[in-house]
Design a protein around this motif. Structure first.
Motif, PDB file in Angstrom:
ATOM      1  N   PRO A  65       0.823  -1.220   0.000  1.00  0.00           N
ATOM      2  CA  PRO A  65       0.000   0.000   0.000  1.00  0.00           C
ATOM      3  C   PRO A  65       0.863   1.279   0.000  1.00  0.00           C
ATOM      4  CG  PRO A  65      -0.484  -1.417   1.918  1.00  0.00           C
ATOM      5  CD  PRO A  65       0.763  -1.921   1.295  1.00  0.00           C
ATOM      6  N   GLU A 101      -3.549 -14.899   0.858  1.00  0.00           N
ATOM      7  CA  GLU A 101      -2.191 -15.371   1.130  1.00  0.00           C
ATOM      8  C   GLU A 101      -2.031 -16.848   0.811  1.00  0.00           C
ATOM      9  OE1 GLU A 101      -0.832 -14.475   5.019  1.00  0.00           O
ATOM     10  OE2 GLU A 101      -0.658 -12.321   4.656  1.00  0.00           O
ATOM     11  N   LYS A 143       6.651   4.844   2.358  1.00  0.00           N
ATOM     12  CA  LYS A 143       7.002   3.759   3.273  1.00  0.00           C
ATOM     13  C   LYS A 143       6.811   4.136   4.733  1.00  0.00           C
ATOM     14  CE  LYS A 143      10.440   2.062  -0.039  1.00  0.00           C
ATOM     15  NZ  LYS A 143      10.186   3.110  -1.021  1.00  0.00           N
ATOM     16  N   SER A 178       1.507   4.263   8.634  1.00  0.00           N
ATOM     17  CA  SER A 178       1.329   3.473   9.855  1.00  0.00           C
ATOM     18  C   SER A 178      -0.017   2.769   9.780  1.00  0.00           C
ATOM     19  CB  SER A 178       1.392   4.373  11.094  1.00  0.00           C
ATOM     20  OG  SER A 178       1.160   3.620  12.268  1.00  0.00           O
ATOM     21  N   TYR A 179       0.002   1.447   9.740  1.00  0.00           N
ATOM     22  CA  TYR A 179      -1.235   0.687   9.656  1.00  0.00           C
ATOM     23  C   TYR A 179      -0.994  -0.725  10.188  1.00  0.00           C
ATOM     24  CZ  TYR A 179       0.893  -1.310   5.461  1.00  0.00           C
ATOM     25  OH  TYR A 179       1.742  -1.933   4.588  1.00  0.00           O
ATOM     26  N   VAL A 180      -2.072  -1.403  10.527  1.00  0.00           N
ATOM     27  CA  VAL A 180      -2.009  -2.783  10.993  1.00  0.00           C
ATOM     28  C   VAL A 180      -2.412  -3.705   9.841  1.00  0.00           C
ATOM     29  CG1 VAL A 180      -2.899  -4.496  12.617  1.00  0.00           C
ATOM     30  CG2 VAL A 180      -2.520  -2.131  13.371  1.00  0.00           C
ATOM     31  N   TYR A 181      -1.548  -4.634   9.484  1.00  0.00           N
ATOM     32  CA  TYR A 181      -1.838  -5.582   8.395  1.00  0.00           C
ATOM     33  C   TYR A 181      -2.584  -6.759   9.009  1.00  0.00           C
ATOM     34  CZ  TYR A 181      -1.048  -8.443   4.236  1.00  0.00           C
ATOM     35  OH  TYR A 181      -1.214  -9.207   3.109  1.00  0.00           O
ATOM     36  N   ASP A 182      -3.896  -6.754   8.889  1.00  0.00           N
ATOM     37  CA  ASP A 182      -4.690  -7.794   9.541  1.00  0.00           C
ATOM     38  C   ASP A 182      -5.694  -8.465   8.603  1.00  0.00           C
ATOM     39  OD1 ASP A 182      -6.368  -5.685   9.222  1.00  0.00           O
ATOM     40  OD2 ASP A 182      -7.029  -5.567  11.308  1.00  0.00           O
ATOM     41  N   ILE A 223      -5.824 -11.026   5.619  1.00  0.00           N
ATOM     42  CA  ILE A 223      -5.010 -11.967   4.856  1.00  0.00           C
ATOM     43  C   ILE A 223      -5.734 -12.468   3.607  1.00  0.00           C
ATOM     44  CG2 ILE A 223      -3.758 -12.712   6.905  1.00  0.00           C
ATOM     45  CD1 ILE A 223      -5.453 -15.239   6.901  1.00  0.00           C
ATOM     46  N   SER A 226      -9.096 -11.261   0.725  1.00  0.00           N
ATOM     47  CA  SER A 226     -10.263 -10.487   0.289  1.00  0.00           C
ATOM     48  C   SER A 226     -11.172 -11.348  -0.584  1.00  0.00           C
ATOM     49  CB  SER A 226      -9.818  -9.235  -0.487  1.00  0.00           C
ATOM     50  OG  SER A 226      -9.072  -9.593  -1.640  1.00  0.00           O
TER      51      SER A 226
END
Length: 388
Positions: free
Chosen positions: A102, A138, A274, A277-281, A283, A285
């Motif tokens: 992203p 994933e 780069k 700030s985000y949480v990759y949660d 896995i 769609s």
């Protein structure tokens, strides 16, 4: 798409003019193309851009730039490009391009890809969507890397079969206590670590550039002094060399003023932000696509067939997991441009919902960058509801 030469070459006003004029041919079928770039804390606005530094004369297409507010109080402002269709703006579909990452720049996609990432906006009446070499799940996308590497002879039969057996097909989250599986994966990694994953046939290169001030006036014919590679100038060509031009151009203050980028919103332009700030949660769609199957929607999903980041075999597998129907006259077959095979395609359906899946022969991760003409033909046919 015009090939951008390596950094040791010169970039003239004529070359930029020819490049933009050529690119304009690829946007005739769109009412608009909105590309998200930067963040600020200002009120929304828009401006028509008629000229750009490095391009002689007025632009051959209608370009608007501005900011769109996001959030309850529009506290986040997203910079966009809007390019009007050159065919029938009143009736042509509105196309929204959301670049991946992203956080990667829409300007980079505009200059090097000219592909499509989504269909009409939901409030307007969603009719379809487009995905290019997408990360969807994933399990399918990451696990397919080893299968794809074996298909294209990067992994020998014995190693692939042994790894498949020992790891039971799970390569992303293997059982760490299974020493045989872990040892297999270590050997696989040694085989693949020096492969250029976005395009397996091209060299793997690093990228570093020093950017100097450029005079974009019509009398200035040589900007090679502004492009200083921090590498051996005698090395082989690398695709990343092409990207030097956009770093110089997008970071030039005259260019930013011409595009009406607000002062202070960008310290230095880069292809991808780069610092997000985000949480990759999330896995997968895949459920979104599954929900779409009950709607009156049409989709096209394309994959460059030499992409090792998200290989086409994984995309094909998750599409098949939707349990759609393939009729005999829409089964897997080649599609053509100028009488030559441009890739392979098949159509999957459920009632009023359909997915056209297509590979682009000889393309990498950003397929339109590698094969612009076939991708343009592919997307134009899809908009016209023609079978590829």
């Amino acid at each position: 798409m015009v090939h951008m030469e390596a950094a040791t070459a010169t970039l003239t006003g004529y070359r930029l003019q020819h490049y933009l004029a050529t690119q304009s041919k690829c946007i005739k079928i769109f009412t608009g193309l909105i590309l998200l770039l930067t963040l600020s804390n200002s009120v929304a606005s828009s401006t028509i851009v008629k000229t750009l530094p490095g391009f002689l004369g007025e632009l051959p297409f209608r370009l608007e730039t501005g900011y769109i507010g996001v959030g309850e109080k529009d506290e986040v402002q997203l910079f966009y490009y809007f390019i009007q269709s050159e065919e029938q703006p009143a009736t042509d579909p509105l196309v929204l391009w959301l670049t991946g990452g992203p956080g990667c720049s829409g300007l980079f996609a505009l200059m090097y890809e000219m592909g499509i990432k989504a269909g009409n906006l939901p409030p307007i009446n969603l009719r379809g969507y487009v995905l290019g070499n997408p990360l969807t799940d994933e399990k399918y996308d990451f696990n397919s890397r080893i299968k794809f590497a074996h298909r294209i002879a990067l992994l020998p039969d014995e190693l692939y079969e042994e790894t498949k057996l020992d790891c039971q097909g799970e390569y992303v989250y293997p059982n760490r206590n299974d020493t045989r599986c872990i040892e297999d994966l270590e050997i696989v990694n040694l085989c693949l670590e020096d492969i250029n994953k976005p395009m397996v046939l091209e060299p793997k290169c690093s990228f570093s550039a020093k950017l100097n001030k450029v005079n974009w006036g019509p009398s200035h014919r040589d900007v090679s002094d502004a492009l200083l590679l921090d590498v051996n100038p005698t090395r082989r060509w690398c695709r990343v060399d092409n990207y030097l031009f956009i770093y110089v151009w997008a970071n030039d203050k005259e260019v930013q003023e011409a595009l009406h980028v607000r002062n202070g919103t960008i310290q230095e332009w880069d292809t991808c932000n780069k610092s997000l700030s985000y949480v990759y949660d999330i896995i997968s769609s895949l459920d979104y696509h599954r929900n779409f199957t009950s709607e009156d929607l049409t989709a096209i999903i394309y994959s460059g067939d030499h992409d090792l980041i998200f290989p086409y075999v994984g995309t094909e597998e998750w599409i098949q997991s939707l349990n759609l129907t393939v009729s005999s006259d829409e089964e897997w077959r080649p599609w053509f441009v100028d009488g030559q095979v441009a890739g392979y395609t098949g159509i999957y359906r459920m009632k009023k919902y359909s997915i056209t899946f297509a590979t682009v022969k000889g393309a990498g991760h950003t397929a339109p960058e590698y094969k612009p003409k076939p991708c343009f033909n592919m997307i134009r046919r899809w908009f016209a509801t023609y079978f590829l």
